[in-house]
Design a protein around this motif. Sequence first.
Motif, PDB file in Angstrom:
ATOM      1  N   ARG A 139       0.836  -1.209   0.000  1.00  0.00           N
ATOM      2  CA  ARG A 139       0.000   0.000   0.000  1.00  0.00           C
ATOM      3  C   ARG A 139       0.871   1.260   0.000  1.00  0.00           C
ATOM      4  O   ARG A 139       0.489   2.275  -0.572  1.00  0.00           O
ATOM      5  CB  ARG A 139      -0.946  -0.013   1.183  1.00  0.00           C
ATOM      6  CG  ARG A 139      -2.092  -0.973   0.969  1.00  0.00           C
ATOM      7  CD  ARG A 139      -3.198  -0.824   1.999  1.00  0.00           C
ATOM      8  NE  ARG A 139      -4.272  -1.735   1.664  1.00  0.00           N
ATOM      9  CZ  ARG A 139      -4.335  -3.007   2.086  1.00  0.00           C
ATOM     10  NH1 ARG A 139      -3.410  -3.482   2.885  1.00  0.00           N
ATOM     11  NH2 ARG A 139      -5.348  -3.771   1.717  1.00  0.00           N
ATOM     12  N   GLY A 187       1.770   2.028  -3.557  1.00  0.00           N
ATOM     13  CA  GLY A 187       0.632   2.824  -3.971  1.00  0.00           C
ATOM     14  C   GLY A 187       0.115   2.704  -5.387  1.00  0.00           C
ATOM     15  O   GLY A 187      -0.933   3.255  -5.681  1.00  0.00           O
ATOM     16  N   HIS A 229       0.055  -2.893  -6.925  1.00  0.00           N
ATOM     17  CA  HIS A 229       0.445  -3.188  -5.547  1.00  0.00           C
ATOM     18  C   HIS A 229      -0.728  -3.050  -4.574  1.00  0.00           C
ATOM     19  O   HIS A 229      -0.798  -3.763  -3.582  1.00  0.00           O
ATOM     20  CB  HIS A 229       1.617  -2.307  -5.121  1.00  0.00           C
ATOM     21  CG  HIS A 229       2.920  -2.786  -5.659  1.00  0.00           C
ATOM     22  ND1 HIS A 229       3.379  -2.404  -6.886  1.00  0.00           N
ATOM     23  CD2 HIS A 229       3.823  -3.655  -5.144  1.00  0.00           C
ATOM     24  CE1 HIS A 229       4.540  -3.004  -7.105  1.00  0.00           C
ATOM     25  NE2 HIS A 229       4.836  -3.768  -6.070  1.00  0.00           N
ATOM     26  N   THR A 230      -1.650  -2.161  -4.870  1.00  0.00           N
ATOM     27  CA  THR A 230      -2.845  -2.042  -4.035  1.00  0.00           C
ATOM     28  C   THR A 230      -3.682  -3.311  -4.124  1.00  0.00           C
ATOM     29  O   THR A 230      -4.170  -3.816  -3.106  1.00  0.00           O
ATOM     30  CB  THR A 230      -3.672  -0.812  -4.453  1.00  0.00           C
ATOM     31  OG1 THR A 230      -2.859   0.355  -4.291  1.00  0.00           O
ATOM     32  CG2 THR A 230      -4.922  -0.668  -3.608  1.00  0.00           C
ATOM     33  N   ALA A 241      -1.950  -5.980  -2.202  1.00  0.00           N
ATOM     34  CA  ALA A 241      -2.148  -5.775  -0.759  1.00  0.00           C
ATOM     35  C   ALA A 241      -3.468  -6.385  -0.306  1.00  0.00           C
ATOM     36  O   ALA A 241      -3.537  -7.022   0.753  1.00  0.00           O
ATOM     37  CB  ALA A 241      -2.104  -4.286  -0.430  1.00  0.00           C
ATOM     38  N   ASP A 242      -4.509  -6.213  -1.105  1.00  0.00           N
ATOM     39  CA  ASP A 242      -5.800  -6.818  -0.768  1.00  0.00           C
ATOM     40  C   ASP A 242      -5.685  -8.342  -0.735  1.00  0.00           C
ATOM     41  O   ASP A 242      -6.254  -8.996   0.145  1.00  0.00           O
ATOM     42  CB  ASP A 242      -6.872  -6.396  -1.773  1.00  0.00           C
ATOM     43  CG  ASP A 242      -7.215  -4.916  -1.677  1.00  0.00           C
ATOM     44  OD1 ASP A 242      -6.916  -4.289  -0.637  1.00  0.00           O
ATOM     45  OD2 ASP A 242      -7.785  -4.388  -2.651  1.00  0.00           O
TER      46      ASP A 242
END
Length: 65
Positions: A17, A20, A24-25, A28-29
């Motif tokens: 995260r 950004g 990558h977001t 991250a989830d």
Amino acid sequence: MNPMPTETLTAAAIRAREIGDPLHTAIADLFDIYATRYGRWTGPHISAELAAALDMAHAVMGTPT
């Protein structure tokens, strides 16, 4: 001693995260999902799915596996 998979995956989610970008977001989830799924993991054996998730986590964090 190595951290538990949940700790590693949560740290990788935070790092992803911080990077950004949309990829990558999304990763991250995915790490959050894996951290929840393996929250009760006690080892010593790991599945191929967990091994792949941990490899991705280490790649995002830039740490050796």
